[in-house]
Design a protein around this motif. Structure first.
Motif, mmCIF file in Angstrom:
data_model
loop_
_atom_site.group_PDB
_atom_site.id
_atom_site.type_symbol
_atom_site.label_atom_id
_atom_site.label_comp_id
_atom_site.label_asym_id
_atom_site.label_seq_id
_atom_site.Cartn_x
_atom_site.Cartn_y
_atom_site.Cartn_z
ATOM 1 N N ARG A 103 0.862 -1.182 0.000
ATOM 2 C CA ARG A 103 0.000 0.000 0.000
ATOM 3 C C ARG A 103 0.902 1.237 0.000
ATOM 4 O O ARG A 103 1.335 1.705 1.060
ATOM 5 N N PRO A 104 1.196 1.777 -1.172
ATOM 6 C CA PRO A 104 2.151 2.892 -1.288
ATOM 7 C C PRO A 104 1.762 4.137 -0.509
ATOM 8 O O PRO A 104 2.624 4.912 -0.111
ATOM 9 N N ASN A 105 0.476 4.323 -0.266
ATOM 10 C CA ASN A 105 0.010 5.501 0.470
ATOM 11 C C ASN A 105 -0.554 5.151 1.839
ATOM 12 O O ASN A 105 -1.147 5.997 2.509
ATOM 13 N N PRO B 150 3.020 4.444 4.428
ATOM 14 C CA PRO B 150 3.271 3.512 3.315
ATOM 15 C C PRO B 150 3.904 2.230 3.841
ATOM 16 O O PRO B 150 4.737 2.265 4.753
#
Length: 294
Positions: free
Chosen positions: A53-55, A94
């Motif tokens: 989950r990059p954010n 992140p």
């Protein structure tokens, strides 16, 4: 956006994702709004389990590894996870995590929010300095987790929500203060409503009338409806439908069954009626739920 390497479930897995409308109730109802679960599950021997989950996400994440190994990557570094270690990921951070390829982890996991969630996140991570920590295995901790899961599995009455989330705070305390963790738990005798809910859970694949539900515990329809609503805050029929949709979520998340097949498995012959009921309770359609959680 999140990336998942393996869509299939894991044998023996359990998971509950609370409906949007129930989470709205949790968000404004004391004392639940202080700390409340949004998702909870158990994945045994979760080979190829992976999340990216990059954010980050809006919830905090707790994962407790009891067997096997895994790993966590956050902006401060990458950490190995071994048996009897837990990881905490604060909201919006992140991250990536996954199971070890040779010895995949067995995990109990929870996503949580609430007014006090940042405090618990800081407590568990020692002010966001340690994202993976050791905590000795305790049978009572697993029993509390199971009791929380069972309460939520029994439906979303205010009693169940309050019990499960107060218990969740106690579960978090068991990780932060294992030496102070108390182990006194007592099994209470089931009342008529508990017996009725258990009856519902055993008949999720059929359609039950109010008369059949009342007859199963030898009560008149009027008396049964009255005591059921008094304890749960819902009519028996609405409660039964919540259980059906919760069960349908499991099929959507962990199987490739078609929606009309899932509809039949939860005792609803008309797939269009099932889809409308699902959307009303969960806030999104069955297909949207599968796409979101897949």
């Amino acid at each position: 956006m999140q990336t998942i390497r393996k869509r299939e479930g894991f044998e023996g897995q359990r998971a509950i994702v609370l409906p949007k409308k129930i989470l709205e109730v949790c968000g404004y109802t004391p004392p639940v709004n202080a700390l409340y679960i949004t998702d909870i599950g158990f994945y045994p021997r979760a080979a190829y389990h992976y999340r990216e989950r990059p954010n980050g996400i809006s919830q905090n994440i707790l994962i407790y590894c009891t067997e096997g190994k895994g790993w966590l990557e956050v902006p401060t570094g990458t950490y190995n996870v071994s048996p009897n270690e837990f990881l905490i990921i604060p909201a919006d951070m992140p991250h990536k995590y996954g199971a070890d390829e040779k010895s995949p982890w067995t995990i109990h996991w929870v996503h949580f929010k609430g007014l006090q969630a940042p405090y618990f996140g800081a407590l568990l991570s020692r002010q966001f300095k340690e994202f993976v920590s050791y905590s000795p295995f305790l049978d009572d901790r697993i029993r509390i987790f199971d009791s929380i899961f069972k309460a939520l599995e029994s439906g979303y009455s205010l009693d169940n929500l309050t019990y499960s989330n107060i218990s969740f705070a106690y579960l978090l305390a068991s990780f932060s203060f294992p030496e102070k963790f108390a182990s006194a738990h007592h099994t209470l005798e089931k009342d008529a409503v508990d017996t009725s809910i258990e009856y519902m859970q055993h008949h999720l694949d059929v359609s039950l009338t109010l008369e059949q539900m009342a007859s199963a515990i030898n009560l008149s329809v009027s008396h049964y409806s009255s005591i059921f609503r008094k304890k749960t805050g819902y009519s028996p029929v609405v409660y039964f439908n919540h259980l059906k949709i919760q069960h349908a979520c499991q099929y959507l998340q962990f199987t490739t069954l078609r929606i009309n097949e899932i509809s039949v498995k939860v005792g609803i012959e008309d797939p269009y009626y099932f889809s409308r009921m699902f959307t009303k309770i969960m806030g999104i359609s069955p297909q949207e739920y599968r796409n979101k959680k897949g």
